[in-house]
Motif scaffolding. Structure first.
Motif, PDB file in Angstrom:
ATOM      1  N   VAL A   1       4.847  -3.317 -11.284  1.00  0.00           N
ATOM      2  CA  VAL A   1       3.686  -3.802 -11.666  1.00  0.00           C
ATOM      3  C   VAL A   1       4.029  -3.889 -13.418  1.00  0.00           C
ATOM      4  O   VAL A   1       3.971  -2.873 -13.726  1.00  0.00           O
ATOM      5  N   ARG A   2       4.320  -5.294 -14.059  1.00  0.00           N
ATOM      6  CA  ARG A   2       4.942  -5.286 -15.444  1.00  0.00           C
ATOM      7  C   ARG A   2       6.030  -4.337 -15.903  1.00  0.00           C
ATOM      8  O   ARG A   2       5.800  -4.169 -16.320  1.00  0.00           O
ATOM      9  N   GLY A   3       6.849  -4.337 -15.130  1.00  0.00           N
ATOM     10  CA  GLY A   3       7.860  -3.066 -15.017  1.00  0.00           C
ATOM     11  C   GLY A   3       7.389  -1.901 -15.160  1.00  0.00           C
ATOM     12  O   GLY A   3       8.652  -0.874 -15.229  1.00  0.00           O
ATOM     13  N   LYS A   4       6.032  -1.722 -14.443  1.00  0.00           N
ATOM     14  CA  LYS A   4       5.546  -0.571 -14.722  1.00  0.00           C
ATOM     15  C   LYS A   4       5.666   0.533 -13.274  1.00  0.00           C
ATOM     16  O   LYS A   4       4.974  -0.497 -12.548  1.00  0.00           O
ATOM     17  N   PRO A   5       6.630   1.458 -12.594  1.00  0.00           N
ATOM     18  CA  PRO A   5       5.920   1.512 -11.203  1.00  0.00           C
ATOM     19  C   PRO A   5       4.602   2.824 -11.004  1.00  0.00           C
ATOM     20  O   PRO A   5       4.033   3.841 -11.928  1.00  0.00           O
ATOM     21  N   TYR A   6       3.829   2.381  -9.729  1.00  0.00           N
ATOM     22  CA  TYR A   6       2.568   2.754  -9.205  1.00  0.00           C
ATOM     23  C   TYR A   6       3.281   4.115  -8.081  1.00  0.00           C
ATOM     24  O   TYR A   6       3.885   2.367  -7.244  1.00  0.00           O
ATOM     25  N   GLU A   7       2.542   4.577  -7.242  1.00  0.00           N
ATOM     26  CA  GLU A   7       2.146   5.258  -6.247  1.00  0.00           C
ATOM     27  C   GLU A   7       1.481   4.355  -5.172  1.00  0.00           C
ATOM     28  O   GLU A   7       0.437   3.522  -5.692  1.00  0.00           O
ATOM     29  N   GLY A   8       2.276   4.120  -4.499  1.00  0.00           N
ATOM     30  CA  GLY A   8       1.678   3.239  -3.231  1.00  0.00           C
ATOM     31  C   GLY A   8       2.271   4.027  -1.888  1.00  0.00           C
ATOM     32  O   GLY A   8       2.917   4.843  -2.125  1.00  0.00           O
ATOM     33  N   ASN A   9       2.004   3.520  -0.840  1.00  0.00           N
ATOM     34  CA  ASN A   9       2.492   4.038   0.430  1.00  0.00           C
ATOM     35  C   ASN A   9       2.129   2.546   1.674  1.00  0.00           C
ATOM     36  O   ASN A   9       1.364   1.911   1.482  1.00  0.00           O
ATOM     37  N   ILE A  10       2.781   2.886   2.534  1.00  0.00           N
ATOM     38  CA  ILE A  10       3.191   1.905   3.596  1.00  0.00           C
ATOM     39  C   ILE A  10       2.321   1.579   4.560  1.00  0.00           C
ATOM     40  O   ILE A  10       2.183   3.142   5.137  1.00  0.00           O
ATOM     41  N   THR A  11       1.369   1.046   4.954  1.00  0.00           N
ATOM     42  CA  THR A  11       0.139   0.725   5.951  1.00  0.00           C
ATOM     43  C   THR A  11       0.305   0.353   7.059  1.00  0.00           C
ATOM     44  O   THR A  11       1.243  -1.270   6.562  1.00  0.00           O
ATOM     45  N   LYS A  12      -0.320   0.088   7.922  1.00  0.00           N
ATOM     46  CA  LYS A  12      -0.789  -0.630   8.895  1.00  0.00           C
ATOM     47  C   LYS A  12      -1.448  -1.670   8.356  1.00  0.00           C
ATOM     48  O   LYS A  12      -2.692  -1.518   7.768  1.00  0.00           O
ATOM     49  N   MET A  13      -1.323  -3.049   9.256  1.00  0.00           N
ATOM     50  CA  MET A  13      -2.401  -4.079   9.427  1.00  0.00           C
ATOM     51  C   MET A  13      -3.133  -4.691  10.186  1.00  0.00           C
ATOM     52  O   MET A  13      -2.240  -4.400  11.511  1.00  0.00           O
ATOM     53  N   PRO A  14      -3.905  -5.129  10.611  1.00  0.00           N
ATOM     54  CA  PRO A  14      -5.088  -5.696   9.018  1.00  0.00           C
ATOM     55  C   PRO A  14      -5.268  -4.454   8.211  1.00  0.00           C
ATOM     56  O   PRO A  14      -5.917  -2.684   9.471  1.00  0.00           O
ATOM     57  N   PHE A  15      -6.253  -4.385   7.408  1.00  0.00           N
ATOM     58  CA  PHE A  15      -6.310  -3.123   6.617  1.00  0.00           C
ATOM     59  C   PHE A  15      -7.923  -3.381   6.942  1.00  0.00           C
ATOM     60  O   PHE A  15      -8.725  -2.265   7.060  1.00  0.00           O
ATOM     61  N   VAL A  16      -8.483  -4.393   7.049  1.00  0.00           N
ATOM     62  CA  VAL A  16     -10.049  -4.706   7.634  1.00  0.00           C
ATOM     63  C   VAL A  16      -9.570  -5.042   8.740  1.00  0.00           C
ATOM     64  O   VAL A  16      -9.064  -6.100   9.819  1.00  0.00           O
ATOM     65  N   ALA A  17     -10.488  -4.318  10.267  1.00  0.00           N
ATOM     66  CA  ALA A  17     -10.681  -4.619  11.465  1.00  0.00           C
ATOM     67  C   ALA A  17     -10.920  -5.747  12.040  1.00  0.00           C
ATOM     68  O   ALA A  17     -11.585  -6.466  11.164  1.00  0.00           O
ATOM     69  N   THR A  18     -10.545  -5.927  12.494  1.00  0.00           N
ATOM     70  CA  THR A  18     -10.817  -7.658  13.047  1.00  0.00           C
ATOM     71  C   THR A  18     -12.027  -8.005  13.431  1.00  0.00           C
ATOM     72  O   THR A  18     -12.229  -6.483  14.751  1.00  0.00           O
ATOM     73  N   LYS A  19     -12.341  -8.686  13.858  1.00  0.00           N
ATOM     74  CA  LYS A  19     -14.068  -8.494  15.128  1.00  0.00           C
ATOM     75  C   LYS A  19     -13.777  -9.514  15.835  1.00  0.00           C
ATOM     76  O   LYS A  19     -15.037 -11.194  16.449  1.00  0.00           O
ATOM     77  N   TYR A  20     -12.775 -10.800  16.349  1.00  0.00           N
ATOM     78  CA  TYR A  20     -12.473 -12.001  17.479  1.00  0.00           C
ATOM     79  C   TYR A  20     -13.753 -11.606  18.442  1.00  0.00           C
ATOM     80  O   TYR A  20     -13.416 -10.322  19.652  1.00  0.00           O
ATOM     81  N   TYR A  21     -13.890 -12.425  19.036  1.00  0.00           N
ATOM     82  CA  TYR A  21     -14.842 -12.520  20.179  1.00  0.00           C
ATOM     83  C   TYR A  21     -14.481 -12.371  21.055  1.00  0.00           C
ATOM     84  O   TYR A  21     -13.182 -13.585  21.463  1.00  0.00           O
TER      85      TYR A  21
ATOM     86  N   PHE B   1      -0.673   0.074   0.514  1.00  0.00           N
ATOM     87  CA  PHE B   1      -2.182   0.342  -0.565  1.00  0.00           C
ATOM     88  C   PHE B   1      -1.422   1.042  -1.780  1.00  0.00           C
ATOM     89  O   PHE B   1      -0.324   1.364  -1.975  1.00  0.00           O
ATOM     90  N   SER B   2      -2.556   0.738  -2.489  1.00  0.00           N
ATOM     91  CA  SER B   2      -1.083   0.988  -4.120  1.00  0.00           C
ATOM     92  C   SER B   2      -2.450   1.336  -4.772  1.00  0.00           C
ATOM     93  O   SER B   2      -3.082   1.291  -5.185  1.00  0.00           O
ATOM     94  N   SER B   3      -1.869   2.418  -6.003  1.00  0.00           N
ATOM     95  CA  SER B   3      -2.963   2.874  -7.320  1.00  0.00           C
ATOM     96  C   SER B   3      -2.419   1.808  -8.390  1.00  0.00           C
ATOM     97  O   SER B   3      -1.939   1.369  -8.327  1.00  0.00           O
ATOM     98  N   GLY B   4      -3.426   1.788  -9.686  1.00  0.00           N
ATOM     99  CA  GLY B   4      -3.186   1.245 -10.400  1.00  0.00           C
ATOM    100  C   GLY B   4      -3.274  -0.313 -10.347  1.00  0.00           C
ATOM    101  O   GLY B   4      -4.419  -0.843 -10.371  1.00  0.00           O
ATOM    102  N   PRO B   5      -2.324  -1.245 -11.351  1.00  0.00           N
ATOM    103  CA  PRO B   5      -3.654  -2.585 -11.227  1.00  0.00           C
ATOM    104  C   PRO B   5      -2.604  -2.894  -9.801  1.00  0.00           C
ATOM    105  O   PRO B   5      -1.920  -1.829  -9.581  1.00  0.00           O
ATOM    106  N   PRO B   6      -3.426  -4.123  -9.459  1.00  0.00           N
ATOM    107  CA  PRO B   6      -2.991  -4.605  -8.325  1.00  0.00           C
ATOM    108  C   PRO B   6      -1.534  -4.970  -8.185  1.00  0.00           C
ATOM    109  O   PRO B   6      -1.073  -5.764  -9.173  1.00  0.00           O
TER     110      PRO B   6
END
Length: 408
Positions: free
Chosen positions: A385-405, A329-334
């Motif tokens: 991002v474009r040379g400027k540092p933005y805050e972020g943190n490492i997280t588990k994936m998936p970001f959105v819970a899967t809904k496999y049948y 997850f990160s702040s600022g521009p993607p």
């Protein structure tokens, strides 16, 4: 799936269409349109407002009249229909097709029950990924698989080279490339109820990863309960002459809730689901272990090896890899592909491979690789991002819970 910057390309087209003459934009993005291959649904896409762009040698819809954000959200709320006929389906047949394929991939193909499949990885001699693929054991003498559009030529050449050597030693295996078929992906909560209107087979008995040959809308189709969005859904291999009729029938039966959806939303959906994009998140120098796909290496294969690069991969399984794929997850521009990842002291520890704004989470998400030891969930980082540092943190994936049948 192979590609790159689909989200950015889609957003760029949308902005330019809003700011300038549509024809000039089309000329810019479709300058080489005469050289591009077209799927059986090309005219159908254009008639429905598809914005066509060059992709892996094909003219494909990046989006339709709705925005990529709206399309992404609608897939998770209702459903999406994707044309993925640029991808390459093929069958391996013969009494030795399973042992042959096991020389090229990390999956325990022999251990699959007929009618079931799995994601796997084609590896090279150094253990790197040539491509990822969904393979299905139709029977003990028939394997069906789909390879990525951008990897088609190298994959087919790789398979053919090894098949010739295998057959020269008496192996019984042949192949058929399904260029006579098209591939549609129906994804989202309405996928099963809508498709059920078009077949007599009971789809509630077909679970995630399973395969069946059946009649859908009057055509003999290969149906796999799988997808690239994290949602429940299907990939439907249909004779190309019936592809448009099937697409029309699906949209009609959904009463407008399932929408035609382009590659832009497909890219944001797979990123939300934490799925790799070959060419971005997987490459020839990245092993399945580094990519977080250890689960795709069959238990028997870990013990026996027998696939290209097995010595490298089995050593990584024992000792651990030096880099690992993680989510952010990160702040600022993607964050975008190749954005550097630094620790809090400013030391480079990795790089982003895919990133963008999540339409469903309403925040920036990304994936990439960091040094082992720096990969723990919650680790704070700086993303450039474009040379400027933005805050972020490492997280588990998936970001959105899967809904496999899956069976309950």
């Amino acid at each position: 799936m192979r590609g790159g910057s689909l989200w950015q390309l889609g957003q760029s087209i949308t902005r330019r269409l809003a700011q300038s003459d549509k024809k000039s934009v089309s000329r810019r993005y479709l300058a080489s349109g005469s050289d591009l291959k077209k799927t059986a649904l090309y005219d159908f896409h254009v008639a429905h407002g598809g914005k066509m762009v060059p992709f892996a040698g094909w003219s494909m819809p990046i989006q339709y009249k709705d925005s990529i954000i709206d399309s992404t959200v609608n897939c998770r709320v209702n459903g999406s229909l994707f044309d993925v006929a640029h991808m390459c389906g093929l069958s391996l047949k013969g009494k030795d097709c399973v042992p042959f394929l096991e020389t090229l991939v990390v999956a325990d193909v022999a251990g699959l029950a007929p009618g079931t499949g799995s994601l796997t990885v084609f590896t090279n001699e150094k253990g790197g990924a040539i491509d990822d693929s969904v393979i299905t054991k139709v029977t003990d003498e028939h394997i069906y698989l789909v390879v990525n559009a951008g990897c088609r030529d190298k994959d087919l050449a790789h398979i053919e080279e090894h098949m010739k050597a295998f057959k020269s030693k008496g192996g019984d295996v042949n192949w058929h490339i399904h260029d006579e078929r098209s591939l549609l992906a129906l994804q989202g909560p309405l996928a099963a109820p809508v498709l059920q209107h078009l077949t007599k087979e009971d789809l509630s008995k077909l679970y995630f990863g399973q395969f069946q040959i059946l009649d859908i809308n009057g055509s003999t189709c290969f149906l796999t309960r799988t997808g690239y969005t994290g949602e429940d859904g299907f990939e439907i291999s249909v004779p190309s002459e019936h592809a448009v009729d099937l697409a029309k029938a699906i949209l009609e039966k959904s009463e407008g809730k399932v929408r035609l959806t382009g590659l832009g939303a497909r890219d944001s959906l797979r990123l939300e689901a934490g799925l790799c994009l070959y060419g971005n998140d997987m490459e020839q120098h990245i092993t399945p272990v580094e990519a977080g796909l250890t689960w795709a290496i069959g238990k028997r294969r870990r013990a026996e090896g027998g696939f290209l690069g097995a010595d490298v991969i089995l050593k990584q399984l024992q000792d651990g890899p030096t880099i690992r794929r993680v989510g952010f997850f990160s702040s600022g521009p993607p964050a975008r592909s190749h954005s550097e990842v630094h620790d809090e002291n400013g030391n480079k520890i990795g790089e982003i491979t895919s990133g963008g704004f999540s339409p469903n989470l309403k925040k920036n998400i990304a994936m990439g690789y960091v040094k082992s030891g720096q990969h723990k969930t919650g680790t704070k980082v700086k993303i450039l991002v474009r040379g400027k540092p933005y805050e972020g943190n490492i997280t588990k994936m998936p970001f959105v819970a899967t809904k496999y049948y899956k069976p309950s």
